[in-house]
Design a protein around this motif. Structure first.
Motif, PDB file in Angstrom:
ATOM      1  N   PRO A 273      29.679  11.251   9.988  1.00 28.89           N
ATOM      2  CA  PRO A 273      30.502  12.464  10.128  1.00 28.89           C
ATOM      3  C   PRO A 273      30.537  12.941  11.576  1.00 28.89           C
ATOM      4  O   PRO A 273      29.577  12.765  12.334  1.00 28.89           O
ATOM      5  CB  PRO A 273      29.776  13.472   9.216  1.00 28.89           C
ATOM      6  N   ASP A 274      31.645  13.515  11.950  1.00 28.18           N
ATOM      7  CA  ASP A 274      31.803  14.073  13.291  1.00 28.18           C
ATOM      8  C   ASP A 274      31.097  15.423  13.316  1.00 28.18           C
ATOM      9  O   ASP A 274      31.703  16.482  13.168  1.00 28.18           O
ATOM     10  CB  ASP A 274      33.281  14.223  13.635  1.00 28.18           C
TER      11      ASP A 274
ATOM     12  N   SER B  92      19.692  -1.082   5.612  1.00 26.76           N
ATOM     13  CA  SER B  92      20.100   0.184   5.014  1.00 26.76           C
ATOM     14  C   SER B  92      18.915   0.882   4.384  1.00 26.76           C
ATOM     15  O   SER B  92      17.953   0.237   3.959  1.00 26.76           O
ATOM     16  CB  SER B  92      21.189  -0.043   3.955  1.00 26.76           C
ATOM     17  N   ALA B  93      19.000   2.185   4.343  1.00 28.96           N
ATOM     18  CA  ALA B  93      17.997   2.996   3.654  1.00 28.96           C
ATOM     19  C   ALA B  93      18.691   4.221   3.087  1.00 28.96           C
ATOM     20  O   ALA B  93      19.708   4.691   3.620  1.00 28.96           O
ATOM     21  CB  ALA B  93      16.864   3.402   4.591  1.00 28.96           C
ATOM     22  N   VAL B  94      18.139   4.718   2.015  1.00 28.42           N
ATOM     23  CA  VAL B  94      18.738   5.848   1.302  1.00 28.42           C
ATOM     24  C   VAL B  94      18.057   7.138   1.742  1.00 28.42           C
ATOM     25  O   VAL B  94      16.828   7.198   1.866  1.00 28.42           O
ATOM     26  CB  VAL B  94      18.610   5.664  -0.218  1.00 28.42           C
ATOM     27  N   LEU B  95      18.858   8.144   2.013  1.00 31.21           N
ATOM     28  CA  LEU B  95      18.356   9.490   2.275  1.00 31.21           C
ATOM     29  C   LEU B  95      18.628  10.343   1.045  1.00 31.21           C
ATOM     30  O   LEU B  95      19.784  10.493   0.631  1.00 31.21           O
ATOM     31  CB  LEU B  95      19.041  10.108   3.505  1.00 31.21           C
TER      32      LEU B  95
ATOM     33  N   GLY C 101      22.811  10.129   0.926  1.00 28.80           N
ATOM     34  CA  GLY C 101      23.564   8.878   0.873  1.00 28.80           C
ATOM     35  C   GLY C 101      22.789   7.726   1.484  1.00 28.80           C
ATOM     36  O   GLY C 101      21.597   7.820   1.778  1.00 28.80           O
ATOM     37  N   THR C 102      23.505   6.624   1.669  1.00 30.08           N
ATOM     38  CA  THR C 102      22.924   5.397   2.225  1.00 30.08           C
ATOM     39  C   THR C 102      23.331   5.268   3.689  1.00 30.08           C
ATOM     40  O   THR C 102      24.520   5.300   4.018  1.00 30.08           O
ATOM     41  CB  THR C 102      23.404   4.166   1.442  1.00 30.08           C
ATOM     42  N   TYR C 103      22.328   5.109   4.550  1.00 29.17           N
ATOM     43  CA  TYR C 103      22.566   4.975   5.985  1.00 29.17           C
ATOM     44  C   TYR C 103      22.275   3.537   6.399  1.00 29.17           C
ATOM     45  O   TYR C 103      21.237   2.979   6.037  1.00 29.17           O
ATOM     46  CB  TYR C 103      21.698   5.957   6.764  1.00 29.17           C
TER      47      TYR C 103
ATOM     48  N   VAL D  71      24.893  -1.194  18.551  1.00 25.55           N
ATOM     49  CA  VAL D  71      24.329  -0.646  17.318  1.00 25.55           C
ATOM     50  C   VAL D  71      25.285   0.403  16.772  1.00 25.55           C
ATOM     51  O   VAL D  71      25.716   1.312  17.496  1.00 25.55           O
ATOM     52  CB  VAL D  71      22.932  -0.036  17.567  1.00 25.55           C
ATOM     53  N   ILE D  72      25.619   0.241  15.517  1.00 22.76           N
ATOM     54  CA  ILE D  72      26.522   1.181  14.841  1.00 22.76           C
ATOM     55  C   ILE D  72      25.807   1.704  13.603  1.00 22.76           C
ATOM     56  O   ILE D  72      25.184   0.932  12.861  1.00 22.76           O
ATOM     57  CB  ILE D  72      27.845   0.497  14.441  1.00 22.76           C
ATOM     58  N   TRP D  73      25.890   3.013  13.382  1.00 24.00           N
ATOM     59  CA  TRP D  73      25.323   3.625  12.180  1.00 24.00           C
ATOM     60  C   TRP D  73      26.459   4.028  11.241  1.00 24.00           C
ATOM     61  O   TRP D  73      27.477   4.576  11.679  1.00 24.00           O
ATOM     62  CB  TRP D  73      24.505   4.864  12.531  1.00 24.00           C
ATOM     63  N   LEU D  74      26.281   3.724   9.973  1.00 21.61           N
ATOM     64  CA  LEU D  74      27.263   4.079   8.948  1.00 21.61           C
ATOM     65  C   LEU D  74      26.596   4.940   7.882  1.00 21.61           C
ATOM     66  O   LEU D  74      25.394   4.815   7.636  1.00 21.61           O
ATOM     67  CB  LEU D  74      27.863   2.837   8.289  1.00 21.61           C
ATOM     68  N   LYS D  75      27.375   5.781   7.279  1.00 18.09           N
ATOM     69  CA  LYS D  75      26.929   6.543   6.103  1.00 18.09           C
ATOM     70  C   LYS D  75      27.831   6.177   4.935  1.00 18.09           C
ATOM     71  O   LYS D  75      29.048   6.362   5.005  1.00 18.09           O
ATOM     72  CB  LYS D  75      26.991   8.049   6.352  1.00 18.09           C
TER      73      LYS D  75
END
Length: 1159
Positions: A559-560, A598-601, A582-584, A549-553
């Motif tokens: 972000p680190d 995806s979902a938007v925060l 943004g979109t996660y 499982v990988i999460w992207l923004k």
């Protein structure tokens, strides 16, 4: 706001499949084959002159090919040039220029040839050119003196380089010069000013040229621009600076990027618009750059040919230019020739079809030689773009080249004809495992080779039948496609290849896996700043696949930041900030598929403070305030709150002024005179209020007369001979000017007096002394300042000070309604004697004594207040049969007046309270002793006590009720002739002449006959009784032995007959209902015994049924007797009825039951 997508391995498999189709005719390298060029340098090859030149040429073939080169059309003898080497087993050339040799010496056109015994393949013509980054030529640049509003072009004219440089303008500090609709750089690198402004004056306009190939930057000498102003500045209609004239032409090649440019001069700055005459600009391929001065169309085609018009417009007019665009095309493939493998005697064709504008010419070569001068081959025939082969033989093997060329370029393709006779071979590894996801295509490979071309058949399972039907697709390269693979598609598949020279087969395995699914997807979140956000991503997958499982923004890595916590199936963001918006995306990958959701925060917060407050339209009593809203922070601004500060009267204190809707950024504010205003604005959204804006500039309004007078004017005396006049002072900004004072005026009402006035400083109270007691006054207070008076104030009525009332109420009468309620009447006092505001009357009353006890106690006075001019009232909560006193007093604002004479009244008798206690003692066989206490509140003269009682049997049923009247002076009673061992319930109350009071209840029980209990104990312990019990036991034992013997002998006997009727006689020796053995039972009726009991030491007694026999409680009794013969113990056996209270009655056991228990 949520997206989800799934990508299975089917797309990747499809790409792999297409590649397999292209390479399906590849000849295995262990078989003879002509050369094939596998890698070569680009046609136009620009090299770095500071590095070695590497010209690539790689090829494969069997036997391995040898390589040779031509340079500028003639043979290039590598062995004679010490600077040039060829890599081993390769045709790649390396030119060493590190020994002082210049790269320019090796400019030219190079071509590689790869040759073996079956033919020769050639590369493209590779043009080698070293890159160039020449310096700017020296030139003297004169300063540019330009009038404000005129146009200006600063020429760059960079040196000609290879490849052309990238141009940009900077200043001496290496900062890019700002560009806009007014100032911009053209495609040729020049800097264009549509109109110059005074701020354009500077001496460091510098054009830079960056040569990327050599990583060098060349700088032009700085250009000076000086703008001089003339008033007024003349406005000008648009004029095109580039291109010039009304029309121009542009030729672009197919597939390239078309760039069209229009830059115009004019004041105001013109705006550029583009149209295509007779058509629309191509959607999705059209872009506008350089402030719409450049039209960019990517991947142009012949359909983009046409006239493009740019229109420049400002307020004074417009101009336009038409660019005629023609799209030409270098040759491009329609059908490129492909390698041809034939067996001896077979036929085949090579096809070479290309298009272009103008249409390209097609020419053929064989083994690098024009086919017209190549050796004859009777099996081939050239027909334009096609070569036809008939009945080929092994000597027909060769490499053919097709060249398609026009004035804009050429295409060159190699394709060999390889004549072989080979039995089938399958190139796919044995037992290769294919894994796919259910409901997606399965592509099972069967790469093969053979000459002639083998036929392919597929089977499923070891002994399966040939696969046919619409559920399968059979591709020419041998691949079996299952368009929609299911779980039952799993298994072994066999591929069989056969031609006239032989047959072969191969087995492969297919596994169909469950798809990966996100069963709980991330959801759209709206989170306040500094809060916590959490996204879920719960998955379901095939157990044999290991997902990651990988999460992207925003399609990038997270972000680190330690605030981002990635869990097993969630992502949590702690202490959310604005940059987290943004979109996660949650991406789940396995080796076979990939799904994502995806979902938007949206991070919301209070808005930022408004900016740039400005005051305009200043008038004496109004001003306009405008501002620029701050950031909404993802929550729309609903309204703006305007506050003001009065720096003159209340510096540092901000007051609410007004508020306006969130769509409004200006407001007209009403002002007061003599106020030094500052304003600030607060933005409000659903999250909360912003911080206040920076204060506006100050604005001091002029002084004026007061607009209003003090409010809440009152006249109330604090002493009997004064009048205290008070008011609420005006606030600082209400004074309208300096020197605020108050004019206080008063006169006695209803008396023909003149107004008395005094002017006082800025205070809020004035005391008038020497006034009559409590008389009305007319009062008014008027504000004034150094500029004059406020409008005439309104009058209010006040009163001088009050004094205590002088007269007590008269004619006080009391009417007793009942024993606890009375009504009091009085006459009102004269209003003049009140000497103040009549507030009401107070009634003081108290109990003197109880008439029944004749004992006095502490007097506690009670007070009832009756508001207003009331002349009667009710006195509740009186005690019956008591003597009371009361008096009445009038009350005003000063206090109470004198009391009226005490009035005595008495309350009549009432019913008494319940006796204070009822105690039952000394229980005997037929009597009980009752003791009681008199009522706590007799409420009159007690006349008697009433005692009622009735028996209670063991089923809680009540017997007949007996009533006894007892004199009031008695405190105990002995009840005789009661039934022994019987529970009784007693009801006891007192009464006066008015009636009976509430009753108290109690229960008790008489005791048991001791003689009867003693006889029962004696019978149970007699020797004859014990002997009888032993005889019965012995008789039963003998009967058991006889039954056992007869049973073993199989004889018939009464018990045996009974056993025959039961499944297991040995486990049923007793009757269930009475516990007797076999057929025997005690049928004698048990006789009741005489009753008797011991009453418990406390006053609680139990209900008993006098008709009950002790035999009813005899079965299974576990008990014992006391020394006095009374029985103690807990009953068991037959379930008895629930007693009225906790203890249970004791009874003697029956001898018969005792016998049964013994047996």
């Amino acid at each position: 706001m949520m997206k989800m997508k799934s990508i299975s391995a089917s797309k990747a498999s499809l790409v792999f499949f297409l590649c397999q189709m292209i390479s399906a005719l590849d000849v295995p390298l262990d078989l003879s084959q002509p050369p094939t060029i596998t890698q070569q340098s680009p046609k136009d090859y620009i090299v770095d002159p500071r590095e070695n030149i590497v010209i690539q040429c790689e090829a494969k073939g069997k036997p391995p090919p040898s390589f040779s080169w031509t340079r500028n059309g003639t043979h290039f003898d590598i062995d004679k040039d010490a600077q040039v080497t060829m890599k081993p087993n390769s045709g790649t050339l390396v030119v060493n220029i590190m020994n002082g040799v210049k790269a320019e010496a090796y400019e030219g056109v190079y071509q590689c040839t790869a040759r073996n015994e079956r033919g020769a393949a050639i590369s493209n013509n590779i043009v080698i050119r070293p890159s160039r980054s020449p310096l700017w030529t020296k030139e003297k640049l004169e300063p540019n003196h330009v009038r404000e509003g005129d146009s200006l072009v600063l020429n760059c004219r960079p040196p000609v380089g290879l490849p052309p440089p990238i141009i940009f303008w900077m200043d001496n500090a290496f900062q890019r010069l700002p560009q806009s609709e007014r100032v911009s750089q053209g495609l040729n690198g020049d800097l264009y000013f549509s109109n110059v402004q005074p701020e354009d004056t500077r001496e460091d306009y510098i054009c830079y040229a960056r040569f990327n190939h050599t990583q060098t930057i060349q700088q032009k000498q700085p250009i000076s621009v000086k703008v001089f102003s003339t008033k007024p500045v003349t406005e000008r209609p648009p004029v095109l600076l580039t291109p010039t004239g009304s029309t121009s032409n542009k030729v672009e090649l197919r597939g390239n990027v078309l760039l069209l440019e229009c830059i115009a001069a004019g004041l105001p700055t013109p705006v550029i618009r583009w149209i295509k005459e007779g058509g629309e600009l191509p959607a999705n391929r059209t872009f506008f750059e350089n402030f719409k001065k450049t039209l960019k169309i990517v991947d142009v085609s012949e359909a983009d040919t046409g006239n493009y018009k740019c229109i420049a417009r400002n307020a004074l007019g417009s101009t336009h230019h038409v660019i005629s665009v023609t799209v030409k095309a270098a040759p491009y493939w329609i059908t490129a020739p492909r390698n041809l493998v034939l067996s001896p005697g077979e036929d085949g064709t090579l096809i070479c079809r290309a298009n272009g504008n103008p249409k390209p010419s097609i020419s053929w070569l064989t083994n690098g030689v024009p086919i017209a001068i190549a050796p004859e081959d009777p099996s081939r025939k050239v027909d334009g773009d096609t070569i036809i082969f008939s009945a080929v033989q092994e000597r027909s093997s060769a490499v053919y080249q097709c060249n398609a060329s026009n004035e804009y370029g050429y295409l060159l393709a190699n394709a060999f004809v390889n004549v072989l006779a080979e039995p089938p071979r399958i190139l796919t590894p044995t037992n290769k495992l294919y894994q796919v996801i259910a409901d997606s295509p399965a592509l099972i490979d069967c790469a093969y080779f053979g000459s002639p071309k083998p036929e392919i058949e597929w089977f499923k399972g070891v002994k399966g039948s040939i696969l046919r039907g619409n559920e399968y697709v059979f591709h020419d390269n041998g691949t079996l496609e299952i368009p929609v693979a299911q779980k039952d598609s799993t298994g072994t598949y066999t591929c069989v290849a056969r031609n006239k020279l032989g047959k072969t087969q191969n087995e492969v395995q297919l596994e169909v896996k469950d798809p990966t699914v996100i069963i709980k997807q991330p959801e759209y979140k709206v989170i306040q700043r500094s809060a916590q956000a959490s996204f879920e991503c719960v998955i379901k997958h095939d157990p044999t696949l290991m997902p990651t499982v990988i999460w992207l923004k925003d399609n990038n890595e997270l972000p680190d930041d330690e605030r981002f916590l990635v869990g097993k199936d969630n992502l949590t963001i702690m202490n959310v900030t604005d940059k987290d918006d943004g979109t996660y995306t949650c991406i789940v990958n396995t080796t076979l598929d990939s799904v994502s959701a995806s979902a938007v925060l949206t991070v919301v917060a209070r808005p930022n403070p408004p900016l740039d407050l400005e005051l305009t339209g200043q008038l004496e009593r109004s001003i306009e305030l405008s501002w620029v809203p701050g950031e909404e922070n993802n929550s729309p601004i609903t309204n703006f709150v305007i506050e003001y500060e009065d720096g003159l009267h209340e510096p540092g204190v901000w007051h609410y002024q007004t508020e306006v809707p969130g769509s409004q950024t200006t407001v007209q504010l009403k002002l007061s005179p003599y106020v030094n205003y500052s304003f600030r604005v607060i933005a409000v959204n659903e999250i909360g209020r912003s911080q206040p804006s920076e204060p506006s500039e100050q604005y001091l309004t002029k002084s004026a007369n007061p607009d209003e007078n003090p409010s809440n004017v009152q006249g109330i005396g604090s002493e009997p001979d004064n009048l205290v006049i008070t008011w609420e002072s005006l606030k600082g900004f209400q004074s309208n000017g300096p020197g605020l004072q108050y004019k206080v005026s008063w006169r006695q009402k209803d008396v023909d007096d003149e107004w008395t006035s005094v002017v006082v400083a800025n205070v809020s109270k004035y005391i008038v002394s020497g006034t009559p007691t409590f008389v009305p006054y007319e009062i008014k207070v008027q504000a004034l300042n150094d500029l004059g008076y406020a409008p005439e104030p309104s009058e209010v009525i006040g009163h001088s000070g009050e004094d205590l009332p002088m007269v007590a109420p008269g004619n006080v009468q009391v009417h007793v309604i009942n024993s606890t309620l009375a009504k009091v009447h009085w006459d009102p006092v004269p209003l003049k004697s009140v000497r103040g505001h009549l507030q009401g009357y107070k009634v003081y009353y108290w109990k003197v004594q109880s008439l029944s006890r004749r004992s006095k106690r502490h007097v506690e006075k009670k007070i009832l207040t009756f508001r207003g001019n009331k002349t009667f009232g009710m006195l509740p909560g009186l005690e019956p049969y008591s003597s009371y006193k009361l008096n009445v007093r009038v009350v005003n604002g000063k206090g109470e007046g004198p009391a009226s004479p005490d009035k005595v009244f008495k309350t009549p008798e009432g019913v008494p309270s319940s006796p204070s206690f009822l105690k039952i003692t000394n229980p005997t066989l037929d009597s009980l002793t009752l003791e009681w206490g008199s009522p706590t509140h007799p409420n009159g003269v007690l006349t008697s006590y009433i005692l009622k009682f009735q028996p209670i049997n063991n089923t809680h049923e009540l017997g007949p009720l007996v009533e006894i009247i007892i004199p009031a002076n008695e405190s105990s009673l002995i009840l005789k002739n009661l039934n022994y061992s019987t529970r009784y319930k007693f009801y006891f109350n007192a009464q006066t002449s008015v009636g009976s009071g509430s009753q108290i209840t109690e229960e008790a029980v008489t005791i048991m006959d001791e003689a009867m209990a003693s006889r029962q104990v004696d019978i149970a312990t007699q020797g004859w009784f014990i002997g009888l019990m032993c005889a019965v036991a012995l008789l039963i034992l003998i009967l058991l032995i006889v039954c056992f013997i007869r049973r073993n002998k199989g004889g018939k006997y009464p018990v045996k007959e009974k056993e025959d009727a039961h499944a297991d006689p040995e486990i049923q020796p007793m009757k269930e209902d009475d516990g007797t053995f076999g057929e025997y039972s005690d049928a004698e009726d048990h006789k009741p015994l005489k009753k008797g009991s011991r009453t418990p030491s406390d006053r609680t007694v139990k209900k008993e049924d006098s008709d009950d026999s002790l035999v009813d409680y005899g079965e299974g009794v576990n008990g014992q007797f006391n020394e006095d013969g009374s029985f103690i113990g807990q009953y068991s056996g037959k379930k008895e009825k629930e007693p009225a209270e906790g203890n249970e009655s004791s009874e003697a056991p029956s001898p018969v039951n005792a016998m049964n228990s013994f047996v």
